[in-house]
Structures are given as C-alpha cells and as structure tokens.
Write a protein that holds these residues in place. Structure first.
Motif, mmCIF file in Angstrom:
data_model
loop_
_atom_site.group_PDB
_atom_site.id
_atom_site.type_symbol
_atom_site.label_atom_id
_atom_site.label_comp_id
_atom_site.label_asym_id
_atom_site.label_seq_id
_atom_site.Cartn_x
_atom_site.Cartn_y
_atom_site.Cartn_z
ATOM 1 N N ASP A 180 0.860 -1.187 0.000
ATOM 2 C CA ASP A 180 0.000 0.000 0.000
ATOM 3 C C ASP A 180 0.898 1.239 0.000
ATOM 4 N N ASP A 181 0.296 2.406 -0.053
ATOM 5 C CA ASP A 181 1.088 3.635 -0.197
ATOM 6 C C ASP A 181 2.095 3.817 0.938
ATOM 7 N N GLY A 182 1.642 3.536 2.166
ATOM 8 C CA GLY A 182 2.530 3.694 3.318
ATOM 9 C C GLY A 182 3.679 2.716 3.283
ATOM 10 N N GLU A 183 3.384 1.449 2.978
ATOM 11 C CA GLU A 183 4.425 0.426 2.910
ATOM 12 C C GLU A 183 5.420 0.750 1.800
ATOM 13 N N SER A 185 6.209 3.660 0.571
ATOM 14 C CA SER A 185 7.028 4.806 0.959
ATOM 15 C C SER A 185 8.118 4.394 1.950
ATOM 16 N N ARG A 186 7.747 3.602 2.958
ATOM 17 C CA ARG A 186 8.699 3.196 3.983
ATOM 18 C C ARG A 186 9.760 2.257 3.417
ATOM 19 N N ALA A 304 11.441 -1.116 7.567
ATOM 20 C CA ALA A 304 10.232 -0.468 7.041
ATOM 21 C C ALA A 304 8.959 -1.004 7.681
ATOM 22 N N GLU A 305 9.090 -2.049 8.521
ATOM 23 C CA GLU A 305 7.947 -2.673 9.185
ATOM 24 C C GLU A 305 6.938 -3.199 8.154
#
Length: 370
Positions: A180-183, A185-186, A304-305
């Motif tokens: 997803d966008d957050g993953e 990016s990280r 990045a978790e």
C-alpha cells in the motif's frame, strides 16, 4: 480397391483372403473364415486408409510411450525450449518414462493417465502430496508429447488427454500481495538508506519493470562471452533505452522499456560500473556472479515494518499498480511476459474502475449524457 480370393482346403473348408490396394499405400491383407467378415474388413480398411486412420493405428502398435519420450527428448526438447525449460522438463520426462513408458501407444487410455495422476499426487516428499500446480506441469509435458505423436509423427490417431478427459486438480487462486502507499514509501526509504548500494537500484528496477528476480539479478551491460545457461538473463541498452531479456522462464525473448527512476538509477550505475565484470549487479567478492541481496533485503523489510512480503511480490506490485492505473489484462501480460491471460486474471478486480469508465464511455457515445 479390394479383392477377395476364395481358398478351399483338402477337407473342403473355405477361407477368404482379402487384399486392399490403394495407390500410394502398401497392400493390406487379411484372411477370414466367413465371406461377410472379409467384406466388412475390406470396406472398413479401405475407408480408414482413405481417411488417414489405418496406418496411424499400425504405428500405435509398434511404439511404446518410452519411444515417444526418447524421440521428444532428442528432437523436440533441444530445439523448441531454452536450457532453463529443458532442465525443468527432463525430470518430468524421466518420471513418465518410469511410470508408463512400457505401455504400447495403442494401449494408452484416459484410465492409464488417471492412474498416473493418482500416483503422481502421492509422490511428494516426506509423505506430502504434490501441489496442484506441479501435477499440472507434469501433464503439460505429457500432453505435448501426445500432441507430437498425433500431429507430427502419426503414432496415434487421438490423444487420450484431449479435451480435458483426465481431470486434473484445480489450481488455487493466486495470492496478490502488493504494497500500500505507506508500505511503499517506507520500504523505498529503507532500501535507499541500506548500506548495500545495489539494493535500492535493484528494488526500483524490479518494481518498475515487473521483471522476475532472476531476470533482474542476471543483467549485463553488454552480452557476455559465456551467458548463463541455467537461468534467465538480459542486456541493458541505455541508448534505446530498454532491457532485452534473451532468456526467460517461459523461453520467450522480451523487450522491457526503461523509463523514469529506473532509467536514472541504471544511468548512475553505468557511470561507476566495475571494470572487472559486465554484470549490472555483481557480487563484491565474485565479480562474475550476481550479488546476494537477501540479508540487505530482509533488513530493509524489518526497518520499514513490512511483513509477509517477498522479493517476488514486487512483481505483483507492478501488475497491481498497472491494473489500478487502467492497464488491460493484455497489457499486464505483455509487461510481465506471460503467454496467456490466465496468470493475470488475479489482478482483474483491481481494474474494475477502469472497466466501469470504459462501459460508461461506450454508453455515452451511444445514448449521450443522461
């Protein structure tokens, strides 16, 4: 035409010798005790010869399935498949030969292959059954052999595996795991900050092109003198700009466009490339082997978790982002290098919005705005 010769023994018993002669074919003959049987055989044989069925039946009695496998291994495998696919198919050919190689071609039936399917399913390691995907791969090979026997060698009239007559286990629905966008990016930031300088460009290239890991890691700046024979490989062409994959999993040669950040990263690497190797991502200790990124990759995922994510899932990311951007299933298959649409149907639901827009545009054109 057929001729029937009557023969009488000293005891007065009669027999009927039939000869079928058709121009361009060897004479066929048989002897019967009844005239009606002789006439039926003559008519049936003449009809079978004219329709191209009779001699196929004869050939089916002369050859075993092992003969077919040997001919396939000698004539088809080296000429129709690359070294990767040859390596994958040879153990399957050996299994089929050991399992039913002794069978005469004329005796092969759907029951023969159904029993083989059941034996195959039980042949997994440590008592575990083979996966549906593996069983299907074995039958892809068997079907290809039988197709050659029917169409090219004329050893069979019909394949016992035609029309799906042997039921194979249903393939499980493919799992689609994308960032997803957050993953995204990280993980992008974690790869960029990695102590391993090659992780970030390899990551960007993989997610930008949808190439398999073996295709990404076996890239060269120019064609090597001794290209790998056991894995996929390709050559970077920055002047086009593109990548030409000369060997892939399915054996096809493929052109991969280079744009945006992926192109920029490869251009940077080209300026500082090592002189002792033509590999794009070489090992620091073995310059003629690709670098091993596993440790750096796992560290980046942890930082990045991002959980439950493999390098191969970057390929799913590419397909998923293409689908969500409105790409058709045909487009996605072309980018990923799939020969059929079966493998990309798992992404169809992600393009529902695009399909809705297509339908809406058609209706607007037909009926106008409402």
């Amino acid at each position: 035409m057929a001729t029937i010769e009557t023969r009488t023994t000293d005891t007065g018993e009669k027999s009927y010798r039939v000869k079928v002669r058709l121009k361009g074919y060897p004479v066929q003959s048989a002897t019967f005790g009844r005239l009606t049987d002789a006439k039926k055989w003559a008519a049936a044989t003449e009809s079978a010869i004219r329709e191209g069925r009779h001699f196929k039946t004869n050939e089916a009695k002369k050859h075993t399935f092992a003969d077919a496998i040997d001919r396939y291994s000698a004539d088809i495998l080296p000429t129709r498949f690359n070294s990767i696919e040859q390596r994958n198919r040879r153990p399957m050919l050996e299994w089929w030969k050991a399992q039913i190689g002794h069978c005469v071609m004329a005796d092969l039936t759907t029951a023969t292959f159904a029993q083989a399917r059941d034996s195959l399913a039980k042949s997994g390691r440590k008592g575990k059954p083979l996966s549906a995907a593996t069983i299907n791969k074995y039958f892809v090979v068997a079907k290809d052999i039988l197709k050659r026997c029917v169409n090219e060698w004329h050893w069979l009239e019909q394949s016992p595996l035609r029309d799906g007559r042997v039921e194979l286990p249903e393939l499980p629905r493919g799992i689609v795991r994308f960032l997803d966008d957050g993953e995204l990016s990280r993980l992008t930031a974690a790869c960029k900050e990695s102590p391993n300088d090659l992780l970030y460009p390899a990551f960007v290239l993989a997610i930008s092109t949808g190439m398999r890991q073996s295709e990404t890691m076996n890239l060269y700046w120019r064609e090597p003198e001794n290209p790998p024979t056991e894995t996929a490989w390709g050559v970077v062409n920055l002047s086009e700009p593109c990548i030409i994959l000369h060997a892939t999993k399915n054996g096809d040669r493929r052109r991969v466009p280079l744009t945006s950040l992926a192109l920029a990263e490869l251009q940077k690497l080209a300026k500082v490339r090592r002189l002792d190797t033509v590999l794009v991502f070489p090992s620091p200790t073995h310059p003629h082997k690709p670098i091993e990124l596993k440790k750096a990759w796992l560290n980046a995922l942890q930082r990045a978790e991002v959980n439950n994510f493999r390098w191969h899932d970057l390929r799913h990311c590419t397909a998923s982002y293409l689908a969500m951007g409105g790409a058709s299933m045909v487009d996605i298959a072309a980018v990923l290098g799939h020969r059929t649409l079966d493998m990309v149907k798992r992404y169809a639901h992600l393009s529902d919005g695009h399909i809705t827009n297509v339908v809406e545009r058609m209706n607007t054109r037909l009926f106008g705005s409402v």
